[in-house]
Motif scaffolding. Structure first.
Motif, PDB file in Angstrom:
ATOM      1  N   ASN A  62      23.101 -82.138 -40.704  1.00 59.09           N
ATOM      2  CA  ASN A  62      21.831 -81.445 -40.934  1.00 59.09           C
ATOM      3  C   ASN A  62      22.032 -80.271 -41.876  1.00 59.09           C
ATOM      4  O   ASN A  62      23.131 -79.731 -42.007  1.00 59.09           O
ATOM      5  CB  ASN A  62      21.255 -80.929 -39.622  1.00 59.09           C
ATOM      6  N   GLY A  63      20.944 -79.846 -42.510  1.00 57.43           N
ATOM      7  CA  GLY A  63      20.993 -78.700 -43.400  1.00 57.43           C
ATOM      8  C   GLY A  63      20.241 -77.516 -42.828  1.00 57.43           C
ATOM      9  O   GLY A  63      19.351 -77.665 -41.996  1.00 57.43           O
ATOM     10  N   ASN A  64      20.629 -76.335 -43.282  1.00 60.51           N
ATOM     11  CA  ASN A  64      19.929 -75.103 -42.920  1.00 60.51           C
ATOM     12  C   ASN A  64      19.891 -74.203 -44.137  1.00 60.51           C
ATOM     13  O   ASN A  64      20.923 -73.927 -44.752  1.00 60.51           O
ATOM     14  CB  ASN A  64      20.627 -74.397 -41.759  1.00 60.51           C
ATOM     15  N   THR A  65      18.705 -73.766 -44.489  1.00 60.93           N
ATOM     16  CA  THR A  65      18.518 -72.991 -45.710  1.00 60.93           C
ATOM     17  C   THR A  65      19.004 -71.561 -45.531  1.00 60.93           C
ATOM     18  O   THR A  65      19.468 -71.164 -44.459  1.00 60.93           O
ATOM     19  CB  THR A  65      17.034 -73.015 -46.115  1.00 60.93           C
ATOM     20  N   VAL A  66      18.902 -70.766 -46.589  1.00 62.72           N
ATOM     21  CA  VAL A  66      19.292 -69.357 -46.552  1.00 62.72           C
ATOM     22  C   VAL A  66      18.038 -68.502 -46.643  1.00 62.72           C
ATOM     23  O   VAL A  66      16.974 -68.964 -47.064  1.00 62.72           O
ATOM     24  CB  VAL A  66      20.264 -69.006 -47.693  1.00 62.72           C
ATOM     25  N   GLY A  86      28.686 -69.921 -55.651  1.00 67.58           N
ATOM     26  CA  GLY A  86      28.938 -70.878 -54.582  1.00 67.58           C
ATOM     27  C   GLY A  86      27.922 -70.841 -53.457  1.00 67.58           C
ATOM     28  O   GLY A  86      28.079 -71.541 -52.450  1.00 67.58           O
ATOM     29  N   ILE A  87      26.885 -70.015 -53.597  1.00 66.63           N
ATOM     30  CA  ILE A  87      25.855 -69.935 -52.551  1.00 66.63           C
ATOM     31  C   ILE A  87      25.285 -71.331 -52.298  1.00 66.63           C
ATOM     32  O   ILE A  87      24.841 -72.020 -53.223  1.00 66.63           O
ATOM     33  CB  ILE A  87      24.734 -68.972 -52.959  1.00 66.63           C
ATOM     34  N   THR A  88      25.276 -71.745 -51.056  1.00 67.64           N
ATOM     35  CA  THR A  88      24.781 -73.081 -50.725  1.00 67.64           C
ATOM     36  C   THR A  88      24.200 -73.071 -49.320  1.00 67.64           C
ATOM     37  O   THR A  88      24.180 -72.048 -48.637  1.00 67.64           O
ATOM     38  CB  THR A  88      25.916 -74.123 -50.850  1.00 67.64           C
ATOM     39  N   TRP A  89      23.736 -74.205 -48.891  1.00 69.84           N
ATOM     40  CA  TRP A  89      23.111 -74.354 -47.584  1.00 69.84           C
ATOM     41  C   TRP A  89      24.177 -74.528 -46.506  1.00 69.84           C
ATOM     42  O   TRP A  89      25.309 -74.932 -46.776  1.00 69.84           O
ATOM     43  CB  TRP A  89      22.173 -75.558 -47.595  1.00 69.84           C
ATOM     44  N   GLU A  90      23.777 -74.225 -45.273  1.00 72.96           N
ATOM     45  CA  GLU A  90      24.651 -74.512 -44.148  1.00 72.96           C
ATOM     46  C   GLU A  90      24.639 -76.015 -43.868  1.00 72.96           C
ATOM     47  O   GLU A  90      23.612 -76.674 -44.011  1.00 72.96           O
ATOM     48  CB  GLU A  90      24.197 -73.759 -42.899  1.00 72.96           C
ATOM     49  N   VAL A 129      29.517 -76.379 -37.649  1.00 75.69           N
ATOM     50  CA  VAL A 129      28.698 -75.778 -38.706  1.00 75.69           C
ATOM     51  C   VAL A 129      29.599 -75.071 -39.708  1.00 75.69           C
ATOM     52  O   VAL A 129      30.525 -74.338 -39.322  1.00 75.69           O
ATOM     53  CB  VAL A 129      27.684 -74.772 -38.113  1.00 75.69           C
ATOM     54  N   LYS A 130      29.321 -75.278 -40.980  1.00 76.11           N
ATOM     55  CA  LYS A 130      30.085 -74.601 -42.026  1.00 76.11           C
ATOM     56  C   LYS A 130      29.136 -74.092 -43.106  1.00 76.11           C
ATOM     57  O   LYS A 130      27.949 -74.394 -43.111  1.00 76.11           O
ATOM     58  CB  LYS A 130      31.137 -75.528 -42.622  1.00 76.11           C
ATOM     59  N   LEU A 147      28.861 -58.832 -51.614  1.00 78.74           N
ATOM     60  CA  LEU A 147      29.134 -60.196 -52.046  1.00 78.74           C
ATOM     61  C   LEU A 147      28.776 -61.124 -50.902  1.00 78.74           C
ATOM     62  O   LEU A 147      29.226 -60.935 -49.779  1.00 78.74           O
ATOM     63  CB  LEU A 147      30.615 -60.369 -52.409  1.00 78.74           C
ATOM     64  N   TYR A 148      27.948 -62.108 -51.203  1.00 71.79           N
ATOM     65  CA  TYR A 148      27.542 -63.084 -50.198  1.00 71.79           C
ATOM     66  C   TYR A 148      28.330 -64.374 -50.427  1.00 71.79           C
ATOM     67  O   TYR A 148      28.296 -64.946 -51.518  1.00 71.79           O
ATOM     68  CB  TYR A 148      26.041 -63.347 -50.289  1.00 71.79           C
ATOM     69  N   SER A 149      29.017 -64.798 -49.372  1.00 70.25           N
ATOM     70  CA  SER A 149      29.903 -65.942 -49.527  1.00 70.25           C
ATOM     71  C   SER A 149      29.661 -66.947 -48.399  1.00 70.25           C
ATOM     72  O   SER A 149      29.604 -66.565 -47.227  1.00 70.25           O
ATOM     73  CB  SER A 149      31.352 -65.464 -49.496  1.00 70.25           C
ATOM     74  N   PRO A 150      29.531 -68.257 -48.711  1.00 68.02           N
ATOM     75  CA  PRO A 150      29.229 -69.278 -47.698  1.00 68.02           C
ATOM     76  C   PRO A 150      30.484 -69.847 -47.053  1.00 68.02           C
ATOM     77  O   PRO A 150      30.825 -71.022 -47.217  1.00 68.02           O
ATOM     78  CB  PRO A 150      28.491 -70.346 -48.515  1.00 68.02           C
ATOM     79  N   VAL A 151      31.197 -69.021 -46.301  1.00 70.88           N
ATOM     80  CA  VAL A 151      32.470 -69.457 -45.733  1.00 70.88           C
ATOM     81  C   VAL A 151      32.479 -69.387 -44.206  1.00 70.88           C
ATOM     82  O   VAL A 151      33.492 -69.696 -43.579  1.00 70.88           O
ATOM     83  CB  VAL A 151      33.629 -68.617 -46.295  1.00 70.88           C
ATOM     84  N   GLY A 152      31.371 -68.968 -43.607  1.00 71.76           N
ATOM     85  CA  GLY A 152      31.319 -68.848 -42.157  1.00 71.76           C
ATOM     86  C   GLY A 152      31.328 -70.203 -41.465  1.00 71.76           C
ATOM     87  O   GLY A 152      30.784 -71.186 -41.980  1.00 71.76           O
ATOM     88  N   GLU A 153      31.933 -70.256 -40.267  1.00 68.43           N
ATOM     89  CA  GLU A 153      32.001 -71.493 -39.496  1.00 68.43           C
ATOM     90  C   GLU A 153      31.794 -71.180 -38.019  1.00 68.43           C
ATOM     91  O   GLU A 153      32.209 -70.127 -37.535  1.00 68.43           O
ATOM     92  CB  GLU A 153      33.355 -72.187 -39.684  1.00 68.43           C
ATOM     93  N   MET A 154      31.156 -72.110 -37.321  1.00 71.79           N
ATOM     94  CA  MET A 154      31.044 -71.980 -35.879  1.00 71.79           C
ATOM     95  C   MET A 154      30.917 -73.357 -35.248  1.00 71.79           C
ATOM     96  O   MET A 154      30.658 -74.357 -35.942  1.00 71.79           O
ATOM     97  CB  MET A 154      29.870 -71.079 -35.482  1.00 71.79           C
TER      98      MET A 154
END
Length: 996
Positions: free
Chosen positions: A632-636, A673-677, A706-707, A723-730
């Protein structure tokens, strides 16, 4: 408050109905839905000779005395029953209930309706009739405890808000976009606040990837589908519903009397400085206690004076429906008034300053069969509501007045002086009487309209099974705030006894504007192919869609989502099931070169009970195994985080005269590199029905990884820019169980239901800084974990503070009776290295227990709801004694630490200055688990022979209660609500459901 009452003719009808007598030669039996208590029409009634009749639109079938035998009653989507007509004296004019056959029902999915037994995703649903008589305006709150995997917490009881926190299967991200997606009749819901409860046909929650992936970039957090009512083939039918509700606050602070306040205040003063002079003399305390001098020594219970013990809510609904094969129609209107809990001086002003709300809903649709191949469905919804506030309207106006009520000690002053003036003081200038009655008023009005057109064209003449479908939707809503604000003066006595005026009584200051305003455009078109090939069944769809949100207040950027999506459902022999689905969707929130994501899902099912080795098994009636996997996707939440940003920096000076010049500084570093979850979900489940369909249930186990969660400040703050970076994971995982037992003993039908859900998430990566000790890390803990000092014990008079860990970094002064915290690293100092996890903000366990009974015309429904493994943090006014030196005290503060208390106190020593005891710590973290008798409803459906005499096809009266009893460990607050917000309420409703 408008003077609205149930029309007199309804009261007369009720009196006539109850005074009527029965006389009939034939056996007349009414069949009702056990869930909604509404008639089941077209039910087939068959005797032993296979002579068949059907129930009429009112659910009634009539048999003459010659048919004195046992008949079976069955209907599509229901379990059959048998009625013994031989007992005609008992059966005549009686009521029987059909229990829905859970797996034979159809359920709503994204862009289709499917037989529940063929669903391979994780889906739960309830009928609107189950919650239509539940008090309140926010329908989401009525869903608490009713479906496994759904967590609904009501945060306040403010009329027009009744704010709620809604989550499906817990937390899926620690990013900013955590909201569930809501669709009403398949379209984006611009405003789900205050939907008319009698307008709802069904509510469905979609949980796993197989059920949600078609919604692309907004599917990760789950989807709630709300289907509203539509016209049905048949003669004109009119329904009228009326409800009167009395509401009382669940929990309010009870503050101590003036003499107790004065005594404790002196104690706190002396605790801080033993040489201080007490503020209140023994004579003062005696006068407070005696009440002989109410103006110089008042004792005013501000909460009791300005908050009502009860308030009234009224709700009325009228709908008309009917139609033919060619055209079916539905029209509904409803009105709600909730008067608010504040006790205002109603004779003082010509305007309302209570927290009241008035809501008007209108809804109409028509379903047209224009030709044998073309059908068009047109739906229009409109809502207008008006909410009142005292003084300036804001989203937290209730919190402002309640904070003032809670911090006012009973000895502050009388609200009105003996000469009729508004009282006040320099310490407490905001007299609640003045705030409620002399500050003017604010109004927020919401205007909402939705119009949708859905069409379907059957292309079967060219390609059998092929059809073209699509929809067009437009919605608009705007919140308009009007403020008519003024100030008031207050009077206080000086040392000479003279009254001194402070401030002025001003005229209205006029103001008003749009606070929010949005327009939504929602369009889709697609092809569907559905056809049987012997034992093979194929159902495939391909769609293109576009959704735009335009913020016409505030100048926001148009928010656009568009893409393609498709699904393929395959069945073999109606027992082997395969579903494939995908969405390729993009948004202008992402870099232009990489705006589209691909989100696939696959699921399989096996209806084991259709196999020869289990078919016609008397004990096992239905068994289905299913499994799904998908992304699934999740927007920002922000635009342009992929671009750098610049702003004005510090001023620098040049020249001998030091001329200042502004500088330009980089405030944000662009990240391409900003992208969706991306949320990869796995789900394994089974659905079953056993013991002759008496026990039905579903069990699910799920896991989510989730990444690409956006992390702000992904570089050191020394860099000087974000700086906003899409590297979070849970990770999020858990399980769910939903069980329902249905049975019948002659005319008595009953059911017992249980749903239980467990979810636990863990933050795997949030680019957390290196910490010295493992207990300091937020990573590895659930999202929403609270961190603070760990309470050890109270300091006592026997302690030698010099030999204990130093707490001076928390408070320069601490002493016996203060809170002692654990030195986790044993370095002799209490500091940030001793901060650890102390609680959970979000519940890990949600459960509900329901019970129902139907006998003759009587019905009873009971719902218990509960949560566990959740904590709440107590702080601020009402919890902390003398908060900010001017706060209040409650009964819990009587248990404060005093010399000799040892560890038996229930509150630390009283203080006016020390900050040691109010540091964030486990001492203030309390278990917020609870079990609540959420709802109980008792109803009676009058016999058809009575209702026919006044041209009614159905009449039901009911008494219901909501939030009736709560078992929890909290003294002063409701475990669901936010601190110092409008309290959640207990409600008792009396109403009638009438059909003409």
């Amino acid at each position: 408050m408008p003077d609205i009452s149930i029309p007199k003719y309804i009261t007369l009808c009720m009196l006539f109905l109850f005074s009527a007598t029965l006389s009939a030669k034939d056996v007349s039996v009414r069949i009702l839905d056990a869930r909604t208590k509404k008639p089941v029409s077209n039910a087939e009634v068959k005797n032993k000779a296979d002579i068949v009749t059907q129930t009429d639109i009112n659910g009634i079938f009539v048999a003459d005395n010659s048919q004195a035998e046992i008949v079976s009653v069955s209907a599509i989507g229901y379990l059959p029953i048998h009625v013994d007509l031989k007992e005609k004296e008992n059966v005549k004019n009686s009521i029987y209930y059909l229990t829905p056959d859970y797996f034979a029902e159809k359920t709503q999915l994204l862009y289709e309706t499917r037989d529940r037994k063929y669903v391979t995703g994780a889906v739960s649903s309830i009928k609107g009739g189950e919650v239509e008589n539940v008090a309140g305006t926010n329908r989401l709150n009525s869903l608490s405890g009713r479906m496994a995997g759904l967590d609904v917490r009501q945060l306040n009881g403010l009329p027009g808000s009744e704010a709620s926190s809604v989550r499906i299967r817990g937390i899926h991200t620690f990013g900013s976009m955590q909201n569930v997606t809501y669709l009403v009749d398949g379209h984006v819901a611009a405003d789900i606040r205050m939907l008319d409860p009698y307008d709802i046909e069904e509510v469905t929650i979609l949980k796993d990837a197989a059920a949600t992936v078609l919604y692309g970039l907004k599917s990760s957090n789950g989807v709630i589908l709300i289907n509203t009512k539509k016209g049905k083939k048949g003669s004109l039918k009119v329904n009228f519903n009326a409800e009167m509700t009395m509401q009382t606050p669940l929990k309010l602070f009870k503050f101590l009397d003036s003499h107790q306040y004065a005594t404790l205040y002196n104690e706190a003063l002396l605790n801080d400085d033993p040489n201080a002079t007490p503020l209140y003399s023994e004579e003062d305390i005696a006068l407070y206690k005696s009440g002989k001098s109410p103006y110089s020594h008042p004792n005013v219970d501000w909460v009791d004076l300005f908050l009502k013990d009860q308030t009234l809510m009224q709700r009325y609904n009228l709908d008309i429906s009917g139609g033919s094969e060619t055209a079916k129609y539905y029209v509904a209107a409803s009105y709600v008034h909730n008067g608010g809990i504040f006790n205002i001086d109603e004779g003082l002003n010509t305007y309302n300053t209570n927290s009241a709300v008035d809501v008007l809903n209108l809804h109409g649709n028509v379903d047209l069969s224009i030709s044998k191949n073309l059908s068009v469905f047109v739906d229009i919804k409109a809502k207008k509501d008006k909410r009142n506030a005292q003084g300036y309207y804001s989203a937290s106006f209730d919190q402002s007045i309640l904070n003032q009520l809670y911090r006012m000690p009973n000895n502050a002053y009388q609200p009105i002086t003996y000469n009729g003036m508004v009282a006040g003081s320099s310490t407490y200038p905001s007299n609640p009487y003045g705030l409620l009655n002399k500050s003017g008023y604010g109004i927020m009005e919401t205007n909402y309209i939705s119009s949708t057109v859905d069409f379907k064209y059957n292309l079967g003449d060219f390609v059998p099974g092929l059809s073209l479908f699509g929809n067009f939707g437009f919605q608009s809503y705007a919140d308009i705030v009007t403020n008519r604000v003024k100030s008031f003066s207050y009077y206080s006595q000086n040392s000479s006894g003279n009254w001194i005026q402070t401030g002025t009584d001003s005229q209205f200051t006029l103001g008003g504007s749009y606070s929010t305003g949005y327009r939504f455009f929602d369009h889709m078109a697609g092809l569907n192919y559905a056809r049987y090939f012997g034992k093979h069944y194929v159902d495939a769809s391909f769609m293109v869609n576009r959704h735009q949100t335009n913020e016409f207040v505030g100048g926001g950027i148009t928010d656009t989502y568009q893409g393609i999506k498709g699904k393929l459902a395959y069945r073999f022999a109606d027992r082997y099931l395969v579903d494939l689905a995908f969405a390729r969707e993009g948004s202008n929130r992402f870099p232009k070169a990489d705006r589209f994501g691909f989100f696939p899902a696959a699921s399989v099912g096996w209806i084991v009970s259709e196999e020869n080795f289990l078919k016609d098994n008397e004990m096992l009636n239905f068994l289905k195994l299913r499994a799904s996997i998908g992304t699934n996707g999740n927007t920002v939440s922000n635009y342009f985080d992929y671009l750098s940003a610049f702003g004005t920096g510090n001023t620098v000076y040049f020249g001998t005269t030091a001329v200042g010049m502004s500088t330009l500084t980089q405030t944000k570093l662009g990240s391409k590199g900003i992208t969706w979850e991306e949320n990869t979900k796995q789900n394994v489940g089974l659905d079953f029905s056993v013991f002759n369909n008496r026990l039905t249930g579903s069990i699910d186990v799920f896991n989510e990884d989730v990444k690409h969660i956006i992390i702000a400040g992904a570089v050191s703050s020394m860099f000087g820019a974000d700086l906003y970076s899409p590297v979070g994971e849970m990770n999020n995982k858990g399980y769910e169980v939903q069980l329902v037992w249905n049975d019948r003993i002659d005319e008595l039908s009953y059911n017992i239901g249980l749903n239980y859900g467990f979810t636990k998430n863990k933050i795997l990566n949030q680019m957390e800084i290196d910490r010295e000790y493992p207990w300091m890390y937020r990573t590895g803990n659930p999202y929403g974990s609270t961190f603070g000092y760990v309470f050890d014990r109270y300091f006592t008079e026997d302690d030698d503070l010099s030999t204990l860990p130093d707490q001076s970094l928390i408070s320069a002064k601490y002493q016996a009776g203060d809170l002692k915290y654990k030195d986790l690293n044993n370095d002799g100092v209490i500091n940030d290295k001793d901060i650890a996890k102390i609680g959970n903000t979000y519940p890990e366990i949600n459960y509900g227990l329901s019970m129902g009974m139907q006998y003759k015309g009587f019905d009873l429904a009971i719902l218990f709801q509960g949560v566990a493994n959740v904590d709440t943090y107590l702080s601020g006014d009402g919890e902390w004694a003398f908060y900010n030196k001017t706060g209040n005290v409650t009964a819990q503060h009587l248990g404060r630490w005093q010399p000799g208390s040892g560890q038996n106190a229930t509150y630390p020593r009283l203080t006016l200055t020390s900050t040691n005891n109010t540091a964030t710590s486990s001492y203030w973290m309390k278990d917020a688990s609870f079990l609540r008798l959420k709802n109980m409803e008792i109803g009676y459906t009058l016999p058809a022979t009575w209702t026919k005499r006044v041209k009614l096809s159905r009449a039901r009266v009911f008494l219901s209660g909501n939030n009736l009893i709560t078992w929890d460990s909290l003294d002063n607050k409701d475990p669901e609500s936010y601190d110092n917000r409008y309290p959640n309420v207990r409600s008792f409703s009396l109403g009638a459901n009438l059909s003409f």
